[in-house]
Design a protein around this motif. Structure first.
Motif, PDB file in Angstrom:
ATOM      1  N   LYS A 207       0.815  -1.205   0.000  1.00 55.54           N
ATOM      2  CA  LYS A 207       0.000   0.000   0.000  1.00 55.54           C
ATOM      3  C   LYS A 207       0.853   1.262   0.000  1.00 55.54           C
ATOM      4  O   LYS A 207       0.358   2.336  -0.296  1.00 55.54           O
ATOM      5  N   GLU A 208       2.119   1.148   0.360  1.00 56.33           N
ATOM      6  CA  GLU A 208       2.993   2.318   0.405  1.00 56.33           C
ATOM      7  C   GLU A 208       3.477   2.659  -0.994  1.00 56.33           C
ATOM      8  O   GLU A 208       3.936   1.793  -1.734  1.00 56.33           O
ATOM      9  N   GLY A 209       3.355   3.932  -1.359  1.00 63.87           N
ATOM     10  CA  GLY A 209       3.729   4.352  -2.697  1.00 63.87           C
ATOM     11  C   GLY A 209       5.233   4.424  -2.905  1.00 63.87           C
ATOM     12  O   GLY A 209       6.024   4.171  -1.998  1.00 63.87           O
ATOM     13  N   THR A 210       5.620   4.782  -4.102  1.00 61.36           N
ATOM     14  CA  THR A 210       7.032   4.886  -4.475  1.00 61.36           C
ATOM     15  C   THR A 210       7.274   6.198  -5.212  1.00 61.36           C
ATOM     16  O   THR A 210       6.346   6.967  -5.464  1.00 61.36           O
ATOM     17  N   ASP A 211       8.525   6.446  -5.557  1.00 61.40           N
ATOM     18  CA  ASP A 211       8.895   7.717  -6.192  1.00 61.40           C
ATOM     19  C   ASP A 211       8.198   7.908  -7.539  1.00 61.40           C
ATOM     20  O   ASP A 211       8.162   6.995  -8.373  1.00 61.40           O
ATOM     21  N   LEU A 212       7.660   9.105  -7.739  1.00 64.18           N
ATOM     22  CA  LEU A 212       7.104   9.518  -9.027  1.00 64.18           C
ATOM     23  C   LEU A 212       7.993  10.611  -9.594  1.00 64.18           C
ATOM     24  O   LEU A 212       8.255  11.612  -8.915  1.00 64.18           O
ATOM     25  N   ILE A 213       8.460  10.426 -10.817  1.00 58.65           N
ATOM     26  CA  ILE A 213       9.302  11.422 -11.472  1.00 58.65           C
ATOM     27  C   ILE A 213       8.532  12.012 -12.648  1.00 58.65           C
ATOM     28  O   ILE A 213       8.007  11.275 -13.486  1.00 58.65           O
ATOM     29  N   ILE A 214       8.436  13.327 -12.679  1.00 63.11           N
ATOM     30  CA  ILE A 214       7.817  14.038 -13.802  1.00 63.11           C
ATOM     31  C   ILE A 214       8.932  14.769 -14.537  1.00 63.11           C
ATOM     32  O   ILE A 214       9.576  15.663 -13.980  1.00 63.11           O
ATOM     33  N   LYS A 215       9.179  14.378 -15.779  1.00 67.60           N
ATOM     34  CA  LYS A 215      10.319  14.911 -16.528  1.00 67.60           C
ATOM     35  C   LYS A 215       9.883  15.549 -17.830  1.00 67.60           C
ATOM     36  O   LYS A 215       9.157  14.953 -18.621  1.00 67.60           O
ATOM     37  N   ASN A 216      10.358  16.786 -18.041  1.00 68.81           N
ATOM     38  CA  ASN A 216      10.175  17.452 -19.334  1.00 68.81           C
ATOM     39  C   ASN A 216      11.305  16.967 -20.237  1.00 68.81           C
ATOM     40  O   ASN A 216      12.470  17.302 -20.024  1.00 68.81           O
ATOM     41  N   LEU A 217      10.983  16.155 -21.225  1.00 65.80           N
ATOM     42  CA  LEU A 217      12.010  15.539 -22.052  1.00 65.80           C
ATOM     43  C   LEU A 217      12.721  16.542 -22.947  1.00 65.80           C
ATOM     44  O   LEU A 217      13.846  16.295 -23.393  1.00 65.80           O
ATOM     45  N   THR A 218      12.105  17.675 -23.203  1.00 65.91           N
ATOM     46  CA  THR A 218      12.728  18.702 -24.042  1.00 65.91           C
ATOM     47  C   THR A 218      13.741  19.520 -23.265  1.00 65.91           C
ATOM     48  O   THR A 218      14.866  19.745 -23.723  1.00 65.91           O
ATOM     49  N   ALA A 243      -1.624  10.879  -5.842  1.00 68.72           N
ATOM     50  CA  ALA A 243      -1.912  10.561  -4.448  1.00 68.72           C
ATOM     51  C   ALA A 243      -0.654  10.058  -3.772  1.00 68.72           C
ATOM     52  O   ALA A 243       0.121   9.304  -4.357  1.00 68.72           O
ATOM     53  N   CYS A 244      -0.446  10.479  -2.518  1.00 68.95           N
ATOM     54  CA  CYS A 244       0.704  10.046  -1.723  1.00 68.95           C
ATOM     55  C   CYS A 244       0.209   9.277  -0.499  1.00 68.95           C
ATOM     56  O   CYS A 244      -0.690   9.743   0.206  1.00 68.95           O
ATOM     57  N   SER A 245       0.819   8.138  -0.260  1.00 74.15           N
ATOM     58  CA  SER A 245       0.406   7.299   0.867  1.00 74.15           C
ATOM     59  C   SER A 245       1.066   7.698   2.179  1.00 74.15           C
ATOM     60  O   SER A 245       0.599   7.314   3.251  1.00 74.15           O
ATOM     61  N   GLY A 246       2.185   8.460   2.101  1.00 78.50           N
ATOM     62  CA  GLY A 246       2.981   8.682   3.289  1.00 78.50           C
ATOM     63  C   GLY A 246       3.750   7.419   3.625  1.00 78.50           C
ATOM     64  O   GLY A 246       3.710   6.423   2.893  1.00 78.50           O
ATOM     65  N   SER A 247       4.465   7.424   4.744  1.00 83.76           N
ATOM     66  CA  SER A 247       5.267   6.265   5.133  1.00 83.76           C
ATOM     67  C   SER A 247       5.357   6.182   6.650  1.00 83.76           C
ATOM     68  O   SER A 247       5.508   7.196   7.334  1.00 83.76           O
ATOM     69  N   LYS A 248       5.264   4.966   7.162  1.00 90.62           N
ATOM     70  CA  LYS A 248       5.402   4.756   8.605  1.00 90.62           C
ATOM     71  C   LYS A 248       6.822   5.045   9.075  1.00 90.62           C
ATOM     72  O   LYS A 248       7.049   5.378  10.234  1.00 90.62           O
ATOM     73  N   LYS A 249       7.774   4.902   8.160  1.00 89.10           N
ATOM     74  CA  LYS A 249       9.178   5.126   8.512  1.00 89.10           C
ATOM     75  C   LYS A 249       9.593   6.581   8.325  1.00 89.10           C
ATOM     76  O   LYS A 249      10.659   6.977   8.762  1.00 89.10           O
ATOM     77  N   ASP A 250       8.762   7.354   7.644  1.00 93.57           N
ATOM     78  CA  ASP A 250       9.074   8.758   7.380  1.00 93.57           C
ATOM     79  C   ASP A 250       7.886   9.605   7.837  1.00 93.57           C
ATOM     80  O   ASP A 250       6.930   9.807   7.096  1.00 93.57           O
ATOM     81  N   LYS A 251       7.960  10.101   9.057  1.00 97.06           N
ATOM     82  CA  LYS A 251       6.842  10.832   9.660  1.00 97.06           C
ATOM     83  C   LYS A 251       6.579  12.175   8.985  1.00 97.06           C
ATOM     84  O   LYS A 251       5.487  12.731   9.095  1.00 97.06           O
ATOM     85  N   ASP A 252       7.584  12.708   8.283  1.00100.75           N
ATOM     86  CA  ASP A 252       7.418  14.000   7.625  1.00100.75           C
ATOM     87  C   ASP A 252       6.904  13.869   6.195  1.00100.75           C
ATOM     88  O   ASP A 252       6.710  14.875   5.502  1.00100.75           O
ATOM     89  N   ALA A 253       6.696  12.653   5.744  1.00102.04           N
ATOM     90  CA  ALA A 253       6.257  12.433   4.361  1.00102.04           C
ATOM     91  C   ALA A 253       4.828  12.944   4.172  1.00102.04           C
ATOM     92  O   ALA A 253       3.965  12.763   5.032  1.00102.04           O
ATOM     93  N   LYS A 254       4.594  13.576   3.020  1.00102.52           N
ATOM     94  CA  LYS A 254       3.258  14.088   2.723  1.00102.52           C
ATOM     95  C   LYS A 254       2.319  12.954   2.381  1.00102.52           C
ATOM     96  O   LYS A 254       2.717  11.932   1.828  1.00102.52           O
ATOM     97  N   GLN A 255       1.043  13.142   2.730  1.00 99.28           N
ATOM     98  CA  GLN A 255       0.030  12.166   2.357  1.00 99.28           C
ATOM     99  C   GLN A 255      -1.247  12.895   1.983  1.00 99.28           C
ATOM    100  O   GLN A 255      -1.555  13.965   2.501  1.00 99.28           O
TER     101      GLN A 255
END
Length: 371
Positions: A207-218, A243-255
């Motif tokens: 259920k915990e999300g992972t890194d999302l990268i948004i890249k302008n290829l130009t 959507a961000c799930s946050g993390s139990k190991k990272d209390k400052d993570a956005k959700q």
């Protein structure tokens, strides 16, 4: 003379037949077929896949005006729908190989067929399986960039060459070195390794999300957001919701749920609460957004989904439909598995409902039968 001619023809036919390979399953496996077929928006590039019955497929990009050609071993087009490659339908999220301006192409590179087959035979867990690689081809320079362990990616339907891709969960390289209650190294034991593989409850890691990268290829500019579980572009590519799930190991993570303006870089928080949010869809003009979400307690078996709505001019998303809404059929609720869609004019939202499920009765005790 006629007998000699007949004998010669029979001898020739028997020799020719002896040279042919017997038609069995080994022959079937090597038969090739054309799978993926796509054309870039400017019509300059054609993509097509060549697959075999059993084995590794190849993906080709062919310039329609000259002899330029790119071959991608084990290449595959993004799959439409779901959380796999290409993401979902609607919301402007496309399963196209080509960027909207036809200057780039993105595709998945599958693991070797023999490696995948061997891993399945060994009954490896999903996290132990070899993951897909994302390939990005520059159709001007013909250069190909490869990014390992990517589970999904999307181009917007229109607009700039912006690519969003979601990484797989990083492999856990930490090892349990001590036996509980004793010092020293714990002896290798396959059964114990399985039991102590995860410290978190079953299902928590998925259920915990992972890194999302948004890249302008130009321009090469990219942004990274952590613990992302789902995402979608507006049709014009100007906005991206995730959507961000946050993390139990990272209390400052956005959700919660966030809206990124790809032109200005401004990030808005639409929902600031822990929950499961998915099935994002924009209207045709990219001015309205709808999605499903639930904020039920983690231990609650049956989750209560709501339909959320946001007008892009507003700073937060609101619950538009919940289970207590007037007009909801009795014993029915918003379905967490249903698709969400806007009408063509954006004035209507279509969503799924389903009979309310009953939670399992955990209060009754089963009587044990005596032999």
């Amino acid at each position: 003379m006629q007998k000699k001619l007949t004998f010669f023809l029979l001898l020739f036919a028997s020799v020719a037949f002896a040279q042919k390979k017997p038609l069995d399953h080994t022959v079937y496996d090597s038969w090739e077929s054309i799978g993926t077929k796509q054309v870039s928006n400017d019509g300059l590039w054609v993509a097509y896949g060549v697959s075999v019955q059993e084995g590794d497929a190849n993906l080709y990009f062919q310039n329609s005006l000259n002899a330029q050609k790119i071959k991608i071993s084990r290449g595959a087009a993004p799959s439409g729908g779901g959380a796999g490659f290409g993401g979902g339908f609607g919301g402007g999220s496309s399963s196209s190989l080509f960027s909207p301006d036809s200057k780039f192409a993105a595709f998945s590179i599958k693991p070797l067929f023999k490696d995948t087959r061997l891993a399945k035979i060994k009954k490896k867990k999903p996290d132990e399986m070899t993951k897909d690689t994302l390939g990005i081809a520059n159709l001007t320079t013909l250069a190909v960039t490869k990014i390992p362990r990517v589970k999904s990616f999307k181009f917007p339907e229109n607009g700039a060459s912006i690519l969003a891709y979601n990484l797989e969960k990083a492999p856990d390289t930490s090892k349990k070195s001590a036996t509980p209650g004793a010092g020293g190294a714990r002896p290798k034991n396959d059964a114990e390794d399985y039991l102590f593989a995860d410290d978190e409850p079953a299902g928590a890691a998925s259920k915990e999300g992972t890194d999302l990268i948004i890249k302008n290829l130009t321009t090469g500019i990219e942004r990274t957001y952590k613990y992302v579980t789902d995402y979608a572009f507006s049709k014009n590519g100007k906005l991206l919701v995730f959507a961000c799930s946050g993390s139990k190991k990272d209390k400052d993570a956005k959700q919660g749920v966030f809206l990124l303006n790809n032109e200005t870089g401004v990030l808005k928080t639409l929902v600031k609460v822990k929950g499961n949010f998915k099935n994002f869809v924009f209207d045709e003009e990219g001015e309205r957004l709808a999605f499903l979400g639930e904020t039920s307690p983690e231990k609650q078996e049956i989750k209560d989904y709501n339909l959320y709505y946001n007008s892009i001019t507003l700073d937060t998303a609101q619950i538009l439909v919940d289970n207590d809404m007037t007009g909801m059929p009795e014993k029915f609720a918003v379905s967490g598995d249903g698709r969400v869609n806007f009408s063509k004019d954006g004035n209507k939202i279509f969503f799924g409902i389903a009979p309310i499920k009953k939670a399992k009765d955990t209060t009754s005790v089963k009587k044990s039968s005596k032999v």
